[in-house]
Write an enzyme that holds these catalytic residues in place. Structure first.
Site, short mmCIF file in Angstrom:
data_model
loop_
_atom_site.label_atom_id
_atom_site.label_comp_id
_atom_site.label_asym_id
_atom_site.label_seq_id
_atom_site.Cartn_x
_atom_site.Cartn_y
_atom_site.Cartn_z
CE LYS A 110 -6.07 38.88 44.69
NZ LYS A 110 -5.78 39.52 45.99
CB SER B 3 -5.03 43.25 45.16
OG SER B 3 -5.00 42.13 46.03
CB SER C 92 -6.02 42.41 49.00
OG SER C 92 -5.07 43.36 48.60
#
Lengths: 482, 483
Positions: free
Chosen positions: B76, B151, B175
């Protein structure tokens, strides 16, 4: 109207840890800009603080030394504001739960009396960096070497009533942190800085007046001048029908003025909240016991011991205990010569003026404690007189000999105690001043007293100061009366 | 080769059926071919990946046999990767090449993984749809007109589309778990303090926790084993040994007590998701688990508490992005204030600004007690709810999300509707307990996720339940059409 001054001080003491409070960077003064700034000090995204245990230990030392409560649990909080030399956009400090709670410090006033100043709290925090506004042609440079330097902010109660008291308090804090070995106390380098909260009120009024805060005053002399100036400004303002506004002011030593920096309305809302990157600091009793055991003798204790053990006056004891180095020097001199009063007189007299003249610290003294102690021994055993000792001292200071004995030997300063030799010398002096001898003998007791000094002076001069003054007195009297 | 999951890749590499370099090249080609549809990558680190793959193959030839040696993954884009753009999905970190590696990146590299690149995300991890990224929205491979969740939307979409077998994510309010649910993946948010946050760019420090997204519980176990552990650089990291997660997988579920909180099955939940969730419960009963109805009475306060605490911390955490030292700086600032205002005004997107303003307000003088302190009290109550519940049950089970993946743009004008999507996941962050989402079937061709929660440091138990479930079901093996 009679006015009373009310002062509270916030002192920032830079802790002399090896590394910064939340990173492993060094904190040496004067390094090239940004050479002592790690990823953490630069506020790089993703970096996290780790608390320096040594800073906690030092804060605890201070807390114990001022008889304060030390919180079992203290919490770091973020103080949020934007400034280019504040890399994270917040300063990690302590707000609601400081490490050191209420304590006190006793200070000695000019008249020798003691006054107790309350200390509200002391908390740990990180310093910011420096913005450099010169040499960048319309831009500003940022040096983050200082960012993250550990500070102990010491907040006093509004117990101080004059600029002189304020200076005495700051000096006492200065001495204390140096005794504890937690701050080098170098004010010129910013290791100890002071914010002064000043207000005035009519004598007898219970409520405090509105205060102004003078930021970052960094010498004893400026503290006194800044406060005196501010007090005068506030009194004049009120007497002219004006009102003091709560604000932050800056002291300009060049103009000897304070000027407004920002008002209360312009003050930031710092939005303090507990720093989620740091856990609460838990201080265990066993740790405090260990720190307490490591505390050195503190100024107050030392002062009392100097009075009790050596019979020094309160004033002398206070001066000698004012710094750990001076006290150590004095004790070393005393241990060599075994006469505390003489040692105190010499350290506070000749030695102090020598150091003052050359602007030296006691650690830089050209005359070592062993040299001075050795010299005092020679005064005590009548090898030299006090007057000759001053010559020996000067010779030691300029390196003309390694010991007092060497100087005395080399310069032939040994005191003459052979009464035959002294008598011979006195006979010559009296013969050379026959007229004065006549006058003396014709005078009454009152006049003789004054004239006697003249003969002593002549005799000492003739002996180049080496004749034992006691013997000179005694023999001279005999001969004149004779 | 791209259909292989992480455990299968580990076996294939160990048996020398293929080399890491072959696998890496094949996945790089697949990313190049398919990712334009998804937009899951912000940066593809082809050179780095090939160098790491060759190094892994060399270590393998030299006799090393670690399970992740040569396995391709991606991070990420809020994990700092040295010398590589680390953007947080934000314009304000334009051009920011991190000068160091996050601990998670370091640990996975040491385990021998190959980094294919950096994955798209909601800007600063703020969002549940992956629509707030400066680098554009990510599409859900199960339906390209729908969101993948957020997210960690890039991580979820890339793994679901078989562009790579596993990825790192972070979970502040769901997330990892929510995008896993919306894309048919298994994802675990570990106990707060289990995975180091050093180098993981903070959104809300007291809630953020890194973890893996993969296709199976076993793959998550492999990843988490490498990611977890105490880190002296993170003061909130916990000094406790890491369990053997792979060993935990195979425990029988006989006697496992599963709690169903009534608050997880109330109004707002899509009935079809409720049915799928209860079907999972039936399967687990067959495996020997017992079921009990429980209550988490303070759950109703979780969203308001979260949307005070998280923005409050964010408002402070994001102050360092000021245009002074790194990242985006506005053109020709007139003075310092202009520099701050325009760099931040131009650099941050709308959702980030919204949360900074909410957080700044909540911490302001005069409001702090009413908002921040009250939210912290709620947080303690929520934690207490879990502590009491775990006196009665071993695992808590419920839906991961109240709704299926929604259409791109559907909730972007209604932030509160989007915030409500976090209702089942944020309590685990507020309490700090571990949570896992696993595939539990499909509704209208869209994946449904079920969430498991366990007491502190019981990640092994979550992976165990999910793995045992995955031994008797095949939802997790299904791939989206076209991928």
């Amino acid at each position: 109207m009679q006015w009373e001054t009310v002062i509270g001080l916030e002192i920032h003491a830079q802790l002399s840890t090896q590394s910064k409070i939340f990173s492993a960077s060094a904190i040496a003064f004067g390094a090239e800009p940004n050479t002592q700034a790690s990823l953490i000090d630069l506020g790089m995204p993703g970096t996290l603080p780790v608390l320096n245990a040594e800073a906690v230990r030092m804060a605890c030392k201070f807390g114990l030394a001022i008889d304060a409560e030390i919180a079992g649990k203290n919490i770091f909080a973020r103080k949020n504001y934007f400034y280019p030399d504040l890399p994270k956009g917040y300063q990690t400090s302590q707000m609601d739960d400081p490490i050191v709670g209420k304590g006190f410090l006793d200070i000695t006033l000019e008249d020798g009396s003691q006054k107790r100043i309350g200390i509200t709290r002391a908390h740990l925090e990180e310093d910011a960096g420096k913005s450099l506004h010169e040499d960048f042609h319309g831009m500003s440079g940022i040096d983050l070497n200082r960012a993250g330097t550990p500070l102990l902010e010491i907040v006093s109660e509004p117990d101080i009533r004059s600029a002189k008291e304020a200076v005495a308090y700051v000096k006492a804090i200065h001495a204390l942190v140096r005794y504890l070995g937690i701050c080098d106390g170098n004010m010129a380098e910013g290791s100890l800085r002071c914010d002064c909260n000043v207000s005035v009120r009519p004598v007898g009024q219970a409520e405090y007046g509105t205060r102004a805060e003078i930021k970052n005053v960094n010498s004893f002399r400026f503290i006194e001048k800044a406060i005196n100036h501010e007090v005068q400004r506030q009194i004049e303002l009120i007497e002219d029908g004006g009102k003091v506004v709560q604000e932050t002011r800056l002291y300009d030593p060049n103009k000897d003025q304070t000027r407004s920096m920002r008002s209360k309305e312009e003050a930031n809302d710092y939005r303090y909240f507990p720093c989620p990157d740091l856990l609460p600091v838990i201080i265990e009793q066993s740790f405090l016991d260990e720190v307490r055991a490591s505390l050195p003798e503190l100024p107050v204790q030392k002062r009392a011991r100097f009075e009790a053990e050596f019979g020094l006056s309160a004033y002398d004891a206070d001066v000698l205990a004012s710094s750990r180095e001076l006290a150590d020097y004095f004790e070393a001199v005393n241990s060599v010569c075994g006469d505390a009063k003489l040692a105190a007189n010499w350290v506070m007299g000749e030695l102090s003026s020598l150091l003052n003249k050359d602007n030296l610290e006691i650690q830089q003294s050209p005359v070592s404690a062993a040299q001075l102690g050795g010299m005092i021994q020679r005064i005590k055993d009548n090898t030299i007189s006090g007057k000759i000792a001053k010559m020996v001292f000067e010779a030691l200071a300029t390196g003309e000999g390694a010991t007092a004995d060497e100087v005395i030997e080399k310069k032939g300063l040994k005191q003459v105690t052979d009464s035959g030799a002294i008598e011979k010398m006195l006979d010559e002096v009296l013969a050379a001043n026959a007229e004065q001898v006549e006058q003396y003998r014709a005078s009454d007791e009152a006049k003789r007293g004054k004239m006697f000094g003249f003969f002593v002076g002549q005799a000492m001069r003739a002996s180049k100061g080496k004749a034992n003054p006691g013997q000179v007195n005694e023999l001279l009297k005999k001969k004149l009366e004779g | 080769m791209h259909q292989l999951n992480l455990a299968e890749i580990a076996r294939g590499l160990a048996d020398k059926q293929f080399s890491s370099e072959e696998l890496t090249r094949s996945l790089l080609a697949r990313i190049q071919q398919l990712d334009p549809q998804l937009n899951s990558f912000i940066t593809v680190t082809e050179e780095l990946a090939l160098a790491q793959a060759k190094a892994a193959d060399a270590r393998r030839s030299a006799g090393e046999n670690a399970p992740l040696l040569g396995a391709p993954i991606a991070h990420k884009d809020l994990f700092c990767t040295e010398g590589v753009l680390t953007s947080c999905g934000s314009k304000i970190l334009s051009g920011f090449k991190a000068p160091y590696n996050a601990t998670v990146v370091e640990k996975l590299a040491a385990a021998g993984t190959v980094t294919l690149g950096k994955l798209n995300m909601d800007e600063f991890a703020m969002g549940s749809a992956n629509e707030s990224s400066h680098y554009g929205p990510v599409k859900n491979p199960w339906d390209l007109t729908r969101v993948p969740g957020g997210s960690s939307g890039g991580s979820a979409a890339a793994v679901a589309a078989r562009l790579l077998p596993a990825a790192t994510g972070t979970d502040t309010g769901g997330s990892i778990r929510q995008p896993a649910a919306l894309t048919n993946l298994t994802g675990i948010k570990p106990t707060y303090g289990r995975v180091s946050r050093w180098g993981m760019i903070a959104y809300a420090s007291s809630l953020d926790q890194g973890g893996p997204l993969a296709r199976t519980a076993e793959d998550c176990a492999l990843m988490l084993q490498a990611m977890a552990g105490f880190d002296a650089k993170d003061s909130t990291s916990v000094e406790q040994p890491v369990d053997d997660y792979l060993a935990a997988l195979t425990q029988p579920l006989k006697g496992m007590r599963i709690g169903l909180p009534k608050e997880y099955f109330g109004a707002g939940l899509d009935a079809r998701i409720a049915d799928a969730t209860l079907a999972v419960v039936e399967e687990l009963k067959k495996l020997g688990a017992t079921v009990k109805d429980i209550s988490l009475p303070n759950m109703q306060h979780a969203i308001p508490a979260y949307y005070v605490i998280a923005p409050a911390e964010a408002s402070s955490n994001l102050s360092r992005f000021d245009g002074v030292r790194f990242g985006y700086r506005c053109e020709n600032p007139a003075n310092l204030e202009d520099l701050y205002k325009r760099s931040r005004g131009e650099g941050f997107g709308a959702e980030v600004k919204r949360r900074i303003m909410v957080g700044t307000y909540a911490l302001s003088a005069g409001y702090y007690d009413a908002y921040y302190l009250k939210a912290q009290k709620i947080r303690r109550l929520i934690k207490n709810d879990f502590v009491s519940a775990f006196n009665e049950v071993d695992v808590i089970l419920g839906p991961t999300t109240p709704n299926l993946a929604w259409k791109l743009g559907e909730k972007s004008d209604d932030p509160v509707a989007a915030y409500l999507e976090d209702i089942y996941t944020i309590t685990a962050n507020l309490a700090g307990i571990p949570g896992l989402s696993m595939p539990a079937g499909f509704v209208d061709g869209l994946p449904v996720g079920v969430q498991l929660l366990a007491p502190y440091f019981q990640e092994g138990r979550l992976l165990n339940v999910a793995h045992q479930y995955q031994q008797v079901t095949d939802w997790h093996t299904r791939a989206p059409a076209g991928f």
